[in-house]
Write a protein that holds these residues in place. Structure first.
Motif, PDB file in Angstrom:
ATOM      1  N   LYS A   1       0.645  -0.884  -0.323  1.00  0.00           N
ATOM      2  CA  LYS A   1       0.185  -0.019   0.066  1.00  0.00           C
ATOM      3  C   LYS A   1       0.989   1.448  -0.233  1.00  0.00           C
ATOM      4  CE  LYS A   1      -3.993  -2.113   2.286  1.00  0.00           C
ATOM      5  NZ  LYS A   1      -4.557  -2.584   3.585  1.00  0.00           N
ATOM      6  N   LYS A   2       1.833   1.203   0.628  1.00  0.00           N
ATOM      7  CA  LYS A   2       2.785   2.521   0.896  1.00  0.00           C
ATOM      8  C   LYS A   2       3.682   2.633  -0.908  1.00  0.00           C
ATOM      9  CE  LYS A   2       2.932   2.409   5.439  1.00  0.00           C
ATOM     10  NZ  LYS A   2       3.106   2.171   7.164  1.00  0.00           N
ATOM     11  N   GLY A   3       3.570   1.114  -1.755  1.00  0.00           N
ATOM     12  CA  GLY A   3       4.137   1.907  -3.105  1.00  0.00           C
ATOM     13  C   GLY A   3       5.580   1.139  -3.306  1.00  0.00           C
ATOM     14  N   PHE A   4       5.654  -0.109  -2.040  1.00  0.00           N
ATOM     15  CA  PHE A   4       7.250  -1.107  -2.315  1.00  0.00           C
ATOM     16  C   PHE A   4       7.349  -1.803  -3.919  1.00  0.00           C
ATOM     17  CE2 PHE A   4       9.042  -4.592  -2.313  1.00  0.00           C
ATOM     18  CZ  PHE A   4      10.472  -4.690  -1.286  1.00  0.00           C
ATOM     19  N   PHE A   5       5.944  -2.520  -3.624  1.00  0.00           N
ATOM     20  CA  PHE A   5       6.323  -2.895  -5.380  1.00  0.00           C
ATOM     21  C   PHE A   5       6.655  -2.381  -5.998  1.00  0.00           C
ATOM     22  CE2 PHE A   5       4.656  -5.889  -2.304  1.00  0.00           C
ATOM     23  CZ  PHE A   5       5.583  -6.760  -2.607  1.00  0.00           C
ATOM     24  N   ASN A   6       5.968  -0.884  -6.357  1.00  0.00           N
ATOM     25  CA  ASN A   6       6.078   0.307  -7.839  1.00  0.00           C
ATOM     26  C   ASN A   6       7.327   0.515  -7.745  1.00  0.00           C
ATOM     27  OD1 ASN A   6       3.692   0.205  -8.428  1.00  0.00           O
ATOM     28  ND2 ASN A   6       3.007   2.005  -6.476  1.00  0.00           N
ATOM     29  N   TRP A   7       8.174   0.748  -6.663  1.00  0.00           N
ATOM     30  CA  TRP A   7       9.551   1.147  -5.740  1.00  0.00           C
ATOM     31  C   TRP A   7      10.143   0.021  -6.513  1.00  0.00           C
ATOM     32  CZ3 TRP A   7      13.008  -1.382  -3.009  1.00  0.00           C
ATOM     33  CH2 TRP A   7      14.674  -1.133  -2.983  1.00  0.00           C
ATOM     34  N   LEU A   8      10.227  -1.494  -6.869  1.00  0.00           N
ATOM     35  CA  LEU A   8      11.041  -2.212  -6.822  1.00  0.00           C
ATOM     36  C   LEU A   8      10.843  -2.517  -8.476  1.00  0.00           C
ATOM     37  CD1 LEU A   8      12.460  -5.073  -5.792  1.00  0.00           C
ATOM     38  CD2 LEU A   8       9.915  -6.224  -6.125  1.00  0.00           C
ATOM     39  N   ALA A   9      10.006  -2.290  -8.912  1.00  0.00           N
ATOM     40  CA  ALA A   9       9.480  -2.681 -10.839  1.00  0.00           C
ATOM     41  C   ALA A   9      10.835  -1.872 -10.615  1.00  0.00           C
ATOM     42  CB  ALA A   9       8.756  -1.818 -11.050  1.00  0.00           C
ATOM     43  N   GLY A  10      11.833  -0.373 -10.244  1.00  0.00           N
ATOM     44  CA  GLY A  10      12.638   0.090 -11.429  1.00  0.00           C
ATOM     45  C   GLY A  10      13.804   0.210 -10.233  1.00  0.00           C
TER      46      GLY A  10
ATOM     47  N   ASP B   1       0.064 -17.858   3.265  1.00  0.00           N
ATOM     48  CA  ASP B   1       0.709 -18.180   1.828  1.00  0.00           C
ATOM     49  C   ASP B   1      -1.008 -17.267   1.470  1.00  0.00           C
ATOM     50  OD1 ASP B   1       2.713 -19.292   0.114  1.00  0.00           O
ATOM     51  OD2 ASP B   1       0.997 -21.035   0.027  1.00  0.00           O
ATOM     52  N   ALA B   2      -1.427 -17.622   1.623  1.00  0.00           N
ATOM     53  CA  ALA B   2      -2.894 -16.933   1.213  1.00  0.00           C
ATOM     54  C   ALA B   2      -3.237 -16.119   1.091  1.00  0.00           C
ATOM     55  CB  ALA B   2      -4.278 -17.882   2.327  1.00  0.00           C
ATOM     56  N   ASP B   3      -2.459 -15.224   1.651  1.00  0.00           N
ATOM     57  CA  ASP B   3      -3.168 -14.023   2.279  1.00  0.00           C
ATOM     58  C   ASP B   3      -2.302 -13.276   0.541  1.00  0.00           C
ATOM     59  OD1 ASP B   3      -3.992 -13.967   4.522  1.00  0.00           O
ATOM     60  OD2 ASP B   3      -2.132 -14.085   5.560  1.00  0.00           O
ATOM     61  N   LEU B   4      -1.139 -13.938   0.174  1.00  0.00           N
ATOM     62  CA  LEU B   4      -0.354 -13.366  -0.635  1.00  0.00           C
ATOM     63  C   LEU B   4      -0.999 -13.204  -2.196  1.00  0.00           C
ATOM     64  CD1 LEU B   4       2.545 -14.740   0.404  1.00  0.00           C
ATOM     65  CD2 LEU B   4       1.998 -12.548   0.964  1.00  0.00           C
ATOM     66  N   SER B   5      -0.933 -12.042  -2.297  1.00  0.00           N
ATOM     67  CA  SER B   5      -1.746 -11.717  -4.170  1.00  0.00           C
ATOM     68  C   SER B   5      -0.912 -12.122  -5.032  1.00  0.00           C
ATOM     69  CB  SER B   5      -2.507 -10.177  -3.934  1.00  0.00           C
ATOM     70  OG  SER B   5      -0.660  -9.109  -4.249  1.00  0.00           O
ATOM     71  N   PRO B   6      -1.561 -12.246  -6.211  1.00  0.00           N
ATOM     72  CA  PRO B   6      -0.772 -12.179  -7.431  1.00  0.00           C
ATOM     73  C   PRO B   6       0.830 -10.796  -7.153  1.00  0.00           C
ATOM     74  CG  PRO B   6      -3.063 -12.451  -8.517  1.00  0.00           C
ATOM     75  CD  PRO B   6      -3.316 -12.157  -6.839  1.00  0.00           C
ATOM     76  N   LEU B   7       0.261  -9.585  -7.276  1.00  0.00           N
ATOM     77  CA  LEU B   7       1.494  -8.973  -7.462  1.00  0.00           C
ATOM     78  C   LEU B   7       2.701  -9.228  -6.139  1.00  0.00           C
ATOM     79  CD1 LEU B   7       2.916  -6.635  -8.060  1.00  0.00           C
ATOM     80  CD2 LEU B   7       1.668  -4.653  -6.305  1.00  0.00           C
ATOM     81  N   HIS B   8       2.030  -9.798  -5.265  1.00  0.00           N
ATOM     82  CA  HIS B   8       2.644 -10.350  -3.933  1.00  0.00           C
ATOM     83  C   HIS B   8       3.627 -11.234  -4.302  1.00  0.00           C
ATOM     84  CE1 HIS B   8       0.191  -8.570  -0.883  1.00  0.00           C
ATOM     85  NE2 HIS B   8       0.678  -7.260  -1.377  1.00  0.00           N
ATOM     86  N   ARG B   9       2.981 -12.720  -5.397  1.00  0.00           N
ATOM     87  CA  ARG B   9       3.670 -13.657  -5.868  1.00  0.00           C
ATOM     88  C   ARG B   9       4.458 -13.314  -7.181  1.00  0.00           C
ATOM     89  NH1 ARG B   9       1.434 -18.007  -3.015  1.00  0.00           N
ATOM     90  NH2 ARG B   9      -0.393 -17.349  -1.835  1.00  0.00           N
ATOM     91  N   GLN B  10       4.478 -12.128  -7.690  1.00  0.00           N
ATOM     92  CA  GLN B  10       5.264 -12.224  -8.608  1.00  0.00           C
ATOM     93  C   GLN B  10       5.461 -10.988  -9.382  1.00  0.00           C
ATOM     94  OE1 GLN B  10       3.989 -14.840 -12.610  1.00  0.00           O
ATOM     95  NE2 GLN B  10       5.720 -15.745 -12.063  1.00  0.00           N
ATOM     96  N   PRO B  11       5.909  -9.578  -8.452  1.00  0.00           N
ATOM     97  CA  PRO B  11       6.089  -8.734  -9.188  1.00  0.00           C
ATOM     98  C   PRO B  11       6.407  -8.277 -10.442  1.00  0.00           C
ATOM     99  CG  PRO B  11       7.320  -8.681  -7.185  1.00  0.00           C
ATOM    100  CD  PRO B  11       6.508 -10.136  -8.034  1.00  0.00           C
ATOM    101  N   PRO B  12       6.286  -7.711 -11.252  1.00  0.00           N
ATOM    102  CA  PRO B  12       6.976  -7.410 -12.768  1.00  0.00           C
ATOM    103  C   PRO B  12       8.150  -7.461 -12.838  1.00  0.00           C
ATOM    104  CG  PRO B  12       5.366  -5.138 -12.648  1.00  0.00           C
ATOM    105  CD  PRO B  12       5.485  -6.664 -10.944  1.00  0.00           C
TER     106      PRO B  12
END
Length: 256
Positions: free
Chosen positions: A17-26, A41-52
């Motif tokens: 929610k604080k933008g970690f995966f947006n930052w990670l992509a770059g 494991d069940a709490d992990l979204s598709p983005l959490h499992r496979q970021p761009p």
């Protein structure tokens, strides 16, 4: 030149929610170790499992909900993944995950914190005692190996702003600091940040109390600790503070 990143997320969903995966992509990271997922494991979204950009991911979640847990992301598939230390009492807390890429092994580690109670401090000491022979065995493998993560120990006075006020507090206890010295001086691992920057504190964690972050009253408790040959190939390191995803900041190291 591989770029390895370590980040304690203090909750993967919160960091998202604080933008970690947006930052990670770059971020340019090739291998990314994360800690304190606070998710099953069940709490992990598709983005959490496979970021761009990161087709590989693995996680070692704690059995207790909303607690601990570690993960690794990578741009390539590893040859082998090892989940846990083989010590049931600690593996239930999701603290150790290893991935082997050719001659390189990368470990995401979350050492217990002892700050909440004397009971948890004793768990931390027990983990340290059980983990030391594992560290000896790791270095004896003769591989390039780096342990990335939240060690929950500031090693020397330079590693925390208010060291005088913390001499009797968990994270800076004499026994903890002596144990880390043993990991470096006797076992033979190298503190990569300190090898590169003898005089730069390199804080990675700030209390949420007061104005600790704004005033940079921090602790360096997130490390990349490597075998000597790999540590010698570290060319630069940085702590990313332009955005705040957690009470910790990502530690980035480039290796040649």
């Amino acid at each position: 030149m591989p770029r390895i990143i370590s980040a304690n997320l203090n909750g993967i969903r919160s960091a998202d929610k604080k933008g970690f995966f947006n930052w990670l992509a770059g971020s340019g990271g090739d291998i990314v170790c994360v800690q304190e997922l606070k998710a099953q494991d069940a709490d992990l979204s598709p983005l959490h499992r496979q970021p761009p950009g990161y087709p590989f991911s693995a996680f070692h979640c704690a059995e207790k909900k909303g607690y601990s847990g570690v993960g690794i992301y990578a741009r390539q598939q590893p040859d082998r993944v090892i989940e846990g230390l083989g010590l049931p009492e600690f593996d239930a807390e999701g603290r150790y995950l290893r991935a082997d890429f050719g001659p390189l092994s990368v470990i995401s580690l979350y050492l217990p914190s002892g700050s909440s109670s004397e009971e948890r401090q004793q768990v931390k000491f027990a983990f340290m005692a059980a983990f030391l022979p594992q560290l000896e065995a790791l270095i004896a493998e003769g591989r390039d190996l780096v342990l990335c993560g939240d060690w929950n120990i500031a090693h020397k006075e330079i590693d925390l702003k208010n060291w005088k006020g913390n001499l009797k507090n968990s994270g800076f206890l004499p026994e903890e600091r002596a144990w880390l010295s043993d990991v470096f001086d006797r076992v033979g691992f190298v503190d990569v940040w300190r090898r590169l920057y003898a005089d730069i504190p390199g804080y990675t964690w700030w209390s949420n109390r007061g104005q600790a972050y704004a005033k940079d009253v921090g602790w360096r408790i997130d490390y990349q600790i490597a075998t000597p040959a790999l540590a010698a190939r570290a060319t630069s390191a940085s702590v990313y503070k332009d955005e705040k995803f957690s009470d910790h900041a990502p530690l980035i190291v480039d290796y040649s």
